[in-house]
Motif scaffolding. Structure first.
Motif, PDB file in Angstrom:
ATOM      1  N   UNK A  52      13.330   1.548  -8.933  1.00 22.66           N
ATOM      2  CA  UNK A  52      13.932   0.775  -8.056  1.00 22.66           C
ATOM      3  C   UNK A  52      15.164   0.184  -8.001  1.00 22.66           C
ATOM      4  N   UNK A  53      16.343   0.134  -7.174  1.00 22.85           N
ATOM      5  CA  UNK A  53      17.824  -0.530  -7.793  1.00 22.85           C
ATOM      6  C   UNK A  53      17.991  -0.863  -6.080  1.00 22.85           C
ATOM      7  N   UNK A  54      17.475  -2.301  -6.106  1.00 27.02           N
ATOM      8  CA  UNK A  54      17.555  -3.581  -7.028  1.00 27.02           C
ATOM      9  C   UNK A  54      16.614  -4.133  -7.993  1.00 27.02           C
ATOM     10  N   UNK A  55      15.162  -3.932  -7.704  1.00 28.83           N
ATOM     11  CA  UNK A  55      14.830  -4.969  -7.946  1.00 28.83           C
ATOM     12  C   UNK A  55      13.715  -4.305  -9.601  1.00 28.83           C
ATOM     13  N   UNK A  56      13.944  -3.203  -9.993  1.00 28.16           N
ATOM     14  CA  UNK A  56      13.948  -2.628 -10.703  1.00 28.16           C
ATOM     15  C   UNK A  56      12.121  -2.566 -10.894  1.00 28.16           C
ATOM     16  N   UNK A  57      11.635  -2.348  -9.770  1.00 28.27           N
ATOM     17  CA  UNK A  57      10.342  -1.691  -9.938  1.00 28.27           C
ATOM     18  C   UNK A  57      10.127  -0.381 -10.204  1.00 28.27           C
ATOM     19  N   UNK A  58       8.841   0.099 -10.389  1.00 28.19           N
ATOM     20  CA  UNK A  58       8.184   0.994 -10.626  1.00 28.19           C
ATOM     21  C   UNK A  58       7.256   0.984  -9.882  1.00 28.19           C
ATOM     22  N   UNK A  59       7.176   2.156  -9.443  1.00 27.82           N
ATOM     23  CA  UNK A  59       5.959   2.582  -9.096  1.00 27.82           C
ATOM     24  C   UNK A  59       4.808   3.440  -9.245  1.00 27.82           C
ATOM     25  N   UNK A  60       3.896   3.070  -9.146  1.00 26.82           N
ATOM     26  CA  UNK A  60       2.358   3.068  -9.710  1.00 26.82           C
ATOM     27  C   UNK A  60       1.890   4.533  -8.787  1.00 26.82           C
ATOM     28  N   UNK A  61       1.222   5.665  -9.238  1.00 26.11           N
ATOM     29  CA  UNK A  61       0.461   6.989  -8.452  1.00 26.11           C
ATOM     30  C   UNK A  61       0.039   6.032  -7.191  1.00 26.11           C
ATOM     31  N   UNK A  62      -0.617   5.557  -7.394  1.00 21.25           N
ATOM     32  CA  UNK A  62      -1.401   4.923  -6.422  1.00 21.25           C
ATOM     33  C   UNK A  62      -0.669   4.673  -4.976  1.00 21.25           C
ATOM     34  N   UNK A  63       0.369   4.350  -5.249  1.00 21.77           N
ATOM     35  CA  UNK A  63       0.890   3.619  -3.818  1.00 21.77           C
ATOM     36  C   UNK A  63       1.731   4.932  -3.865  1.00 21.77           C
ATOM     37  N   UNK A  64       2.308   5.106  -4.943  1.00 17.73           N
ATOM     38  CA  UNK A  64       2.792   6.475  -4.234  1.00 17.73           C
ATOM     39  C   UNK A  64       1.903   7.656  -3.456  1.00 17.73           C
ATOM     40  N   UNK A  65       0.794   7.440  -3.724  1.00 19.31           N
ATOM     41  CA  UNK A  65      -0.347   8.480  -2.960  1.00 19.31           C
ATOM     42  C   UNK A  65      -0.170   7.846  -1.528  1.00 19.31           C
ATOM     43  N   UNK A  66      -0.582   6.307  -1.584  1.00 22.21           N
ATOM     44  CA  UNK A  66      -0.194   5.885  -0.122  1.00 22.21           C
ATOM     45  C   UNK A  66       0.939   6.101   0.899  1.00 22.21           C
ATOM     46  N   UNK A  67       2.086   6.515  -0.349  1.00 25.25           N
ATOM     47  CA  UNK A  67       3.178   6.797   1.042  1.00 25.25           C
ATOM     48  C   UNK A  67       3.333   8.543   1.194  1.00 25.25           C
ATOM     49  N   UNK A  68       2.888   9.306   0.461  1.00 24.64           N
ATOM     50  CA  UNK A  68       2.494  10.672   0.457  1.00 24.64           C
ATOM     51  C   UNK A  68       1.196  10.732   2.296  1.00 24.64           C
ATOM     52  N   UNK A  69       0.432  10.024   2.033  1.00 27.99           N
ATOM     53  CA  UNK A  69      -0.493  10.319   2.932  1.00 27.99           C
ATOM     54  C   UNK A  69      -0.022   9.873   4.166  1.00 27.99           C
ATOM     55  N   UNK A  70       0.973   8.656   3.700  1.00 29.87           N
ATOM     56  CA  UNK A  70       1.850   8.097   5.358  1.00 29.87           C
ATOM     57  C   UNK A  70       2.648   9.461   6.062  1.00 29.87           C
TER      58      UNK A  70
END
Length: 408
Positions: A178-196
């Protein structure tokens, strides 16, 4: 006399990464005042140079780059990008699903223009990279910002995303890393977004330009690798990872199930053809760059420049009373929080402008990233540790005497 005003389409567009505070910095520079720029991710001014083989390869191919290429890009560049998609486990990508661009910025604009009609909604993170909001707005879309949660390492708030999806929503944008936070999303978060996206029949736009600037032994997972049944548009490029921001070498690829997106793809092809092609000399370096991905490894490891600058800025910010900062896991941005009551801050733009005028250091206020509260700002930690120390010494000195309502 007829007066020519700016288009009303720009009324809700802001790009304060290069906005009014930067304009003031430019005026000061014209007056001979030296400004330390912590506002934009441009590696070259801080001595982070392109690998020699990239420069050599561009020079060697200039005689082949005088004419237009195919509107989507030269074959060799797209072949290299396709191999990179396979490496990232991005499914169902063919050569004709890959578009080169004058940086990711051009392709973001193109992708929004091809999708959005007036009144369509699109979910974009807050804080955001402001070009996403600007491009969607200019395309006629209504941007709905979902919150990223500072208390959860700046991960997207899935419940907030869910609440904001309506029958007008067409797509979700994620920026990972992420820009601006520098966050890196783990697989679990990405899977939740994919489900949505799956539940609501949405396209996913994945801005992954920083996927090769990841620290601490972490792994970047492309959301497209988790969604073979969904339409995903992934954006990437060389500007940050290979220190060639000025070359404008970017690409996007379409993956997953495209059966419901034939009209959208037709629109992308029309827009790609209309701009003739992207920067051809830059296209010629894509294959070389993607064959040499180790170029950035050493600066991201302990003892490496970006790693040590990340460590310094995180620790220093958290040592300042009234400042807290989540350690970034990728890229070269940090998005600290400031105690607005302690420092009497009501307007974050005024706060960074006052700091610029007094101490000649340029940062970006949180409002520039569509963060509604005046309690954050972004620092680019590309300068050396010595220069960052100088900037933070000035910042502490400024804070110790700052009372927002009385500042100049």
């Amino acid at each position: 006399m007829k007066i020519f005003e700016k288009s009303r389409k720009l009324d809700n567009v802001c790009y304060d990464v290069r906005g009014p505070v930067v304009e003031e910095a430019d005026r000061m520079i014209e007056q001979g005042i030296a400004i330390m720029k912590l506002n934009i991710g441009n590696p070259a001014p801080f001595g982070l140079k392109a690998p020699d083989n990239i420069i050599h390869n561009m020079k060697a191919n200039l005689n082949h780059a005088e004419g237009y290429s195919d509107s989507k890009g030269i074959h060799a560049a797209r072949e290299a990008i396709l191999k990179y998609c396979i490496k990232k486990e991005i499914p169902n990508v063919k050569l004709h699903h890959i578009y080169t661009g004058n940086g990711v910025s051009e392709l973001i604009t193109m992708s929004m223009q091809a999708l959005l009609d007036d009144g369509d909604e699109i979910l974009i993170p807050a804080p955001d990279y402001p070009l996403w909001t600007a491009a969607a707005t200019l395309a006629g879309g209504n941007v709905v910002h979902y919150i990223c949660d500072e208390q959860a390492d700046w991960y997207p708030d899935i419940d907030d995303m869910r609440r904001k999806i309506t029958d007008k929503t067409k797509a979700i944008v994620i920026i990972n890393p992420n820009n601006p936070t520098g966050a890196l999303y783990p697989r679990e978060v990405l899977e939740e977004i994919a489900d949505l996206a799956r539940e609501n029949g949405l396209i996913i736009f994945a801005d992954e330009i920083y996927d090769r600037l990841v620290m601490d032994g972490q792994e970047h997972v492309s959301i497209a690798s988790l969604t073979p049944d969904l339409m995903v548009v992934t954006f990437n490029g060389l500007s940050k990872s290979h220190m060639i921001a000025g070359f404008r070498a970017g690409w996007m690829c379409l993956s997953g199930d495209k059966s419901r997106a034939k009209g959208y793809i037709e629109g992308l092809n029309m827009l790609s053809s209309m701009r003739l092609c992207s920067n051809v000399p830059a296209q010629y370096i894509i294959q070389t760059a993607l064959d040499n991905l180790q170029n950035t490894d050493e600066i991201l490891l302990p003892g490496g420049r970006i790693y040590e600058q990340r460590e310094y800025i995180t620790n220093r910010l958290n040592s300042i009373p009234g400042i807290t900062a989540v350690k970034p896991k990728a890229a070269f941005y940090i998005f600290p929080k400031i105690d607005t009551k302690r420092y009497q801050i009501e307007d974050d733009e005024k706060f960074v402008l006052d700091f610029l005028k007094e101490q000649h250091v340029l940062m970006v206020h949180g409002k520039g990233f569509h963060w509604e509260k005046p309690d954050h700002f972004r620092i680019v930690y590309l300068p050396s540790v010595e220069d960052l120390k100088l900037a933070m010494d000035k910042f502490e000195l400024f804070l110790n005497g700052y009372k927002g309502t009385n500042a100049c």
